[in-house]
Enzyme design. Sequence first.
Site, PDB file in Angstrom:
ATOM      1  N   ASP A  39      50.225  52.558  32.850  1.00  0.00           N
ATOM      2  CA  ASP A  39      51.434  53.193  33.391  1.00  0.00           C
ATOM      3  C   ASP A  39      51.501  54.663  32.974  1.00  0.00           C
ATOM      4  OD1 ASP A  39      53.796  53.389  34.731  1.00  0.00           O
ATOM      5  OD2 ASP A  39      54.938  52.110  33.380  1.00  0.00           O
ATOM      6  N   ASN A  65      54.005  47.102  44.222  1.00  0.00           N
ATOM      7  CA  ASN A  65      53.623  48.502  44.465  1.00  0.00           C
ATOM      8  C   ASN A  65      53.587  48.870  45.957  1.00  0.00           C
ATOM      9  OD1 ASN A  65      51.374  48.696  41.611  1.00  0.00           O
ATOM     10  ND2 ASN A  65      53.471  49.403  41.769  1.00  0.00           N
TER      11      ASN A  65
HETATM   12  C1  FPP Z   1      51.436  53.220  37.283  1.00  0.00           C
HETATM   13  O1  FPP Z   1      51.740  54.574  37.042  1.00  0.00           O
HETATM   14  C2  FPP Z   1      50.096  53.153  37.829  1.00  0.00           C
HETATM   15  C3  FPP Z   1      49.759  52.554  39.010  1.00  0.00           C
HETATM   16  C4  FPP Z   1      50.728  51.883  39.888  1.00  0.00           C
HETATM   17  C5  FPP Z   1      48.387  52.586  39.496  1.00  0.00           C
HETATM   18  C6  FPP Z   1      47.371  52.374  38.432  1.00  0.00           C
HETATM   19  C7  FPP Z   1      46.050  52.693  38.966  1.00  0.00           C
HETATM   20  C8  FPP Z   1      45.106  53.377  38.277  1.00  0.00           C
HETATM   21  C9  FPP Z   1      45.268  53.818  36.882  1.00  0.00           C
HETATM   22  C10 FPP Z   1      43.792  53.655  38.870  1.00  0.00           C
HETATM   23  C11 FPP Z   1      43.143  52.373  39.239  1.00  0.00           C
HETATM   24  C12 FPP Z   1      41.726  52.504  39.381  1.00  0.00           C
HETATM   25  C13 FPP Z   1      40.958  51.682  40.072  1.00  0.00           C
HETATM   26  C14 FPP Z   1      39.526  51.780  39.929  1.00  0.00           C
HETATM   27  C15 FPP Z   1      41.494  50.668  40.998  1.00  0.00           C
HETATM   28  P1  FPP Z   1      52.954  55.196  37.826  1.00  0.00           P
HETATM   29  O2  FPP Z   1      52.449  55.775  39.099  1.00  0.00           O
HETATM   30  O3  FPP Z   1      54.033  54.179  37.987  1.00  0.00           O
HETATM   31  O4  FPP Z   1      53.387  56.340  36.845  1.00  0.00           O
HETATM   32  P2  FPP Z   1      54.876  56.844  36.599  1.00  0.00           P
HETATM   33  O5  FPP Z   1      55.651  55.659  36.090  1.00  0.00           O
HETATM   34  O6  FPP Z   1      54.709  57.905  35.558  1.00  0.00           O
HETATM   35  O7  FPP Z   1      55.386  57.368  37.906  1.00  0.00           O
END
Ligand code: FPP
Length: 251
Positions: free
Chosen positions: A28, A76
Amino acid sequence: MAFFNKRENSGKDSATLKIPDHLAIIMDGNGRWAKKRLLPRSAGHKAGMDNVKAITQAASDLGVKVLTLYAFSTENWRRPDNEVSFLMKLPVIFFNDFVPDLVAQNVRVTTMGDISQLPDATQAAIADAVEKTADNTGMFLNFAINYGGQAEIVQAAKQIAAAVAKGELNPADVDQGTFEAHLDTAPLGQWASPDLMIRTSGELRLSNFLPYQAAYCELYFTDTLWPDFDQAALLAAIKDYTSRDRRYGGL
Ligand code: FPP
C-alpha cells in the site's frame, strides 16, 4: 537493481533471524508516494512494481518459501478507469521483463483470485509466466490478482455444498482440511497460511486479504510507503517477527 546478498545475512545478528515460510504483503501507498513527488499515481504504481522485483529477490535469497503479494483486489475495480487500465498493464510489463530473472532465481509464479475477468493481454502474460516457471522448485511468487478473501470463502462453501447435494460428501465429514482444500491457497500445501503479514503505508486493516488463512498470522504494520519498502525494511520486519512468541492459543 540491488540484489540481496546471502553473505550479508551471515553476520551474527542476522544469523538468528527466523524466516517466515509464508510472507504475505499488502503493498500500500503507491499513490501517496507519487503525490509526495508531484507525480501521477501511475508513477507510484510503476515504482511499486519495480519494488516487487527487489523484494522478490530479497525474500527468495532469505529462504522464504511463499511470497504472496496483494496486487489487485476485487474492490480495486472501483478505481477510475485509467488507473484500473494501468494496473492491468503492470503484470504484462513486469513479466515481459522479469521472467528470465525469475527462472534464474528458481522462483515459481502462481496466482490467487479470478484471473478470467482480467484483460486478455494480462491473462496471457500471467499464463506465460506461470508456464515458464512451473518446473522451478524454489520460492512461490504468489500474486493475488482480482482476489477477495470473502468471495474465496463463499466459493469454498458453495463447492462443498454442491458436493454434499450430490451425495459425494457427508456434512459430518466437513472439517478444516475439507474447507482448506477449496481455498485458492490449496496448491501451496503446508505453506498455505501466511506466517507474517506486512502492510505498508500506515493503514491498519486486512482489506479482505487472506481472512481465513491469517487466523494465526503475525501482523506487521509500517508507515513506510510500498515503493520505499526496501531490503532493510524487510529485514526490520523479519527481525520483529523473530521476536514474536507464536503460541497458537496454547501456553
Ligand atoms: C495500493 O496503493 C496499491 C495497489 C492497489 C496496487 C499494488 C500494485 C503494485 C505494487 C504493483 C504490482 C505489480 C505487479 C507485477 C502486478 P494505493 O494506490 O492504494 O496507494 P495510496 O493508498 O497511497 O493511494
